[in-house]
Structures are given as C-alpha cells and as structure tokens.
Design an enzyme around this catalytic site. Structure first.
Site, PDB file in Angstrom:
ATOM      1  N   TYR A  24       2.878   5.774   9.491  1.00 27.85           N
ATOM      2  CA  TYR A  24       1.567   6.394   9.629  1.00 27.85           C
ATOM      3  C   TYR A  24       1.345   6.969  11.026  1.00 27.85           C
ATOM      4  CZ  TYR A  24       0.302   4.075   5.219  1.00 27.85           C
ATOM      5  OH  TYR A  24       0.267   3.660   3.916  1.00 27.85           O
ATOM      6  N   LYS A  63      12.685  -4.112   3.853  1.00 28.05           N
ATOM      7  CA  LYS A  63      13.631  -3.433   2.959  1.00 28.05           C
ATOM      8  C   LYS A  63      14.949  -3.313   3.713  1.00 28.05           C
ATOM      9  CE  LYS A  63      14.499  -1.327  -1.004  1.00 28.05           C
ATOM     10  NZ  LYS A  63      14.596  -2.111  -2.263  1.00 28.05           N
ATOM     11  N   ASP A 103      10.203  -4.814  -2.727  1.00 30.73           N
ATOM     12  CA  ASP A 103      10.081  -4.610  -4.168  1.00 30.73           C
ATOM     13  C   ASP A 103      10.001  -5.945  -4.913  1.00 30.73           C
ATOM     14  OD1 ASP A 103      12.641  -4.931  -3.224  1.00 30.73           O
ATOM     15  OD2 ASP A 103      13.573  -3.468  -4.551  1.00 30.73           O
ATOM     16  N   ASP A 111       0.037  -1.922   3.575  1.00 32.94           N
ATOM     17  CA  ASP A 111      -1.039  -1.150   2.965  1.00 32.94           C
ATOM     18  C   ASP A 111      -0.973  -1.279   1.449  1.00 32.94           C
ATOM     19  OD1 ASP A 111      -3.090   0.620   2.473  1.00 32.94           O
ATOM     20  OD2 ASP A 111      -2.060   2.384   3.237  1.00 32.94           O
ATOM     21  N   ASP A 169      -3.336  -4.073  -1.120  1.00 33.16           N
ATOM     22  CA  ASP A 169      -4.179  -3.546  -2.199  1.00 33.16           C
ATOM     23  C   ASP A 169      -3.797  -4.179  -3.536  1.00 33.16           C
ATOM     24  OD1 ASP A 169      -5.716  -1.997  -0.600  1.00 33.16           O
ATOM     25  OD2 ASP A 169      -4.832  -0.082  -1.166  1.00 33.16           O
TER      26      ASP A 169
END
Length: 356
Positions: A142, A191, A223, A247, A251
């Site tokens: 970001y 990851k 994942d 992020d 959620d």
C-alpha cells in the site's frame, strides 16, 4: 488524569456513533475522576466539502498534538468521483503516516449473546472465538513504489511490496508483547513459499522467538490461515502479518461474528498516541436515522483507555457495561434477534452509560 482527544467524526453515521462514544467517555471521566478535552477535527468527505482536501494541515496538527484520536468513519457515494489524490480515504493513510501508526490491532470476539449471528456452524463456534490480528499498517504494497506505463502498446501497472528488517521487527515485538498479555500464543502469517518479503518476514520473526521463549510461536501461510479461520477459528489467539494480508484476513475474521457493528480497532505508534475506530464503514444509507450500532465505537473508546491511557479498570468497566446491555436483550437493528428489544443509536448509548 487529564487527556486531550482529537475527535474525527467523519461522514455518514460517523457523527452519530462518535457522539455515543463521547457520552460513554464522559461517564467514565465522571465515575473515575478524569478530565477529557475534545478537539473536533474535520476529516474525509466533510473536509473535502469545506476545504477541498480530505484533511487540512491545521487539522493534522491537532491530531499530532493530541494524546489520542477517536475516529468514526469516512467516505460515501457523494465523493466517489473525487480525484484519487483527494478521496476521503486518503486522509486515513495520511494520519497513519504522520502519527507513525504502524500497528493495527483488530480483535475478533464472538459475544455469547450473539452466537447465533455467526455464519459458522454452532459446533465450530461452540468453544468461542476470541482472537486478535496484529497488522503492520505503514509498509508493504500500500505504500511501496507504484507505476502505470505503456509497454508494447498496452498499459502495465506495477505495485511493489517492500519491507525492511526494522519494520518487521517492530511489529513483531508488538505482536509478541500482545500475546504475552493474552494466552501467550502467536502465529505469524506470510507467503514464504513464494515471496521474498515473506522470507525476510519469517527470518526476522524467528530472531525474536528466543527473546519471547514464553510465547508459543508458529508460522502459517496466508492461504492456509484464510481456510483455518473458517474451519477452526478457536485455534488462534494472536495473529501477526503484513499490511495487505492483514487487511484481507481481518475483514474475513470480523464476519465470523456476524456482527461487524460490534468490532473495534486500534492503530498504535511507538509512543502512547493511537487512533481508535470501529471497523465498519460510514453506512450513508442509514445516516441520520438513529439506526446505527454505536457499540463498535464505544468498544474502540475502551481500547483507547486501555492502550493509550493505561486505564485498564476504566476499559473493563465499558466492556462489562456492553456485556450487561447485551445480556438484558437490547439490540440495534443490525444485531436484532427474536425476543430482544430493538433500540436506536442514541438509546443504545444511553443503556451503556446507565450500566456504567
């Protein structure tokens, strides 16, 4: 104590839910002998309407000089056509950067009174859900260099995800220290089988393990984390991860409870200043109708007392009051259940104050 709080009511339901949180804070101040000074700051769409920018330099200075920041929500369809550089959400990124808010704490707790609201099967949530995601907030994709260019006659967009050792180490320490205060169990999400940034992330986290030998530590791929949050969320206590993974996962985790209006969050710096806000949006479709759920904002205020002001007893009092209100069957529309009493935003805030 005497503290100054920058109050960022924002857009949509923001002014309504923040108003109820301030009502609760005033009761806490009265009950425990504190003094809270509030400095109102325009942010988001309302600031664009007034000043042409999502936050002015003067209002940013108010935030930087405050002991803490309480935020409602920003944005709405009215400002969707604004240029990318002055969209309401840009103000949030600016505040995080200027205040050095690199650590985002997002708890996911399934209140027993609302267990039926969870989309998961009763046998999955039977042991309860009480986890905390620690998300790195000022680095990664970001904030990394980005560009859109034309290559061989077509546009190609590139976003980069840079992380340095010191950025990873400081969020790692927040996560380990947080785990120590809870159940001493930490999972680091990455990851590392694909990304260089994740391999550096994992290596840096492993260096911290020796310092926190009392904390049970594990690595988990992002994942797999997404799957395990659905399959068995009760296995997790504290999760730590980088900005984009955090992020998305936070959620996902918030919806395990089925009540996004209940979820608070804290964004912390290396000092005591933080920004506290509910995780939901500005909900412009119900703004001004006394339908909003203020409990996420009220619980965010409790996090502010706990993390920025070291007022654990006062934070406990707010959280206990919310539990009592739910126990007595009071609900706002978003969490309404058969046999309960539906209240508006103001009446729900009144009930929390009454139980304080």
């Amino acid at each position: 104590m005497e503290k100054t709080i920058a109050v960022l009511r924002g857009d949509g339901i923001g002014p309504e839910i923040v108003g109820e949180a301030l009502k609760v804070l005033n009761k806490v101040a009265e009950k425990f002998g504190h003094t809270f000074h509030y400095k109102d700051v325009d942010i988001g769409g309302c600031s664009i309407d007034k000043y042409g920018v999502p936050i002015t330099d003067e209002n940013m200075a108010v935030c930087k000089n405050a002991d803490s920041v309480l935020l409602g929500a920003v944005g709405g369809p009215k400002w969707d056509s604004c240029p990318a550089n002055i969209r309401p959400e840009k103000a949030l990124l600016a505040v995080r950067k200027e205040l050095g808010l690199f650590a985002n704490l997002r708890p996911t707790k399934l209140f027993p009174q609302l267990a039926s609201a969870s989309p998961l099967k009763p046998e999955v949530v039977g042991n309860g859900i009480d986890l905390l995601i620690v998300r790195e907030l000022t680095g990664g994709i970001y904030f990394g260099p980005r560009k859109t260019e034309e290559v061989d006659g077509e546009k190609v967009a590139t976003d980069t995800m840079p992380y340095s050792e010191h950025e990873i180490e400081r969020i790692g320490r927040v996560a380990f220290e947080t785990a120590r205060k809870r159940n001493k169990k930490l999972a680091s999400v990455d990851k590392a089988n694909v990304l260089d940034t994740s391999r550096l992330w994992r290596a840096t986290m492993h260096k911290l393990v020796e310092e926190y030998a009392d904390v049970e530590y594990s690595d988990i791929l992002v994942d797999n984390t997404a799957m395990q949050l659905i399959k068995n969320p009760g296995q997790f206590d504290v999760l730590v991860t980088e900005n984009m993974f955090g992020d998305i996962l936070s959620d996902e985790a918030s919806m395990l409870t089925g009540s996004i209006g209940m979820m608070p969050s804290a964004s912390l710096s290396s000092g005591t200043c933080g920004m506290y806000e509910p995780i939901h949006g500005s909900a412009p479709d119900i703004a001004g109708q006394d339908k909003a759920n203020p409990l996420g904002t009220i619980l965010s205020a409790a996090m502010m007392l706990r993390y920025s002001f070291s007022m654990a007893q006062e934070a406990d009092a707010i959280e206990n009051a919310v539990q009592q209100v739910l126990n007595e069957g009071y609900r706002t529309g978003d969490i309404m259940q058969p046999g309960c009493t539906q209240l508006g935003c103001v009446a729900m805030g009144d009930q929390v104050v009454a139980h304080l």
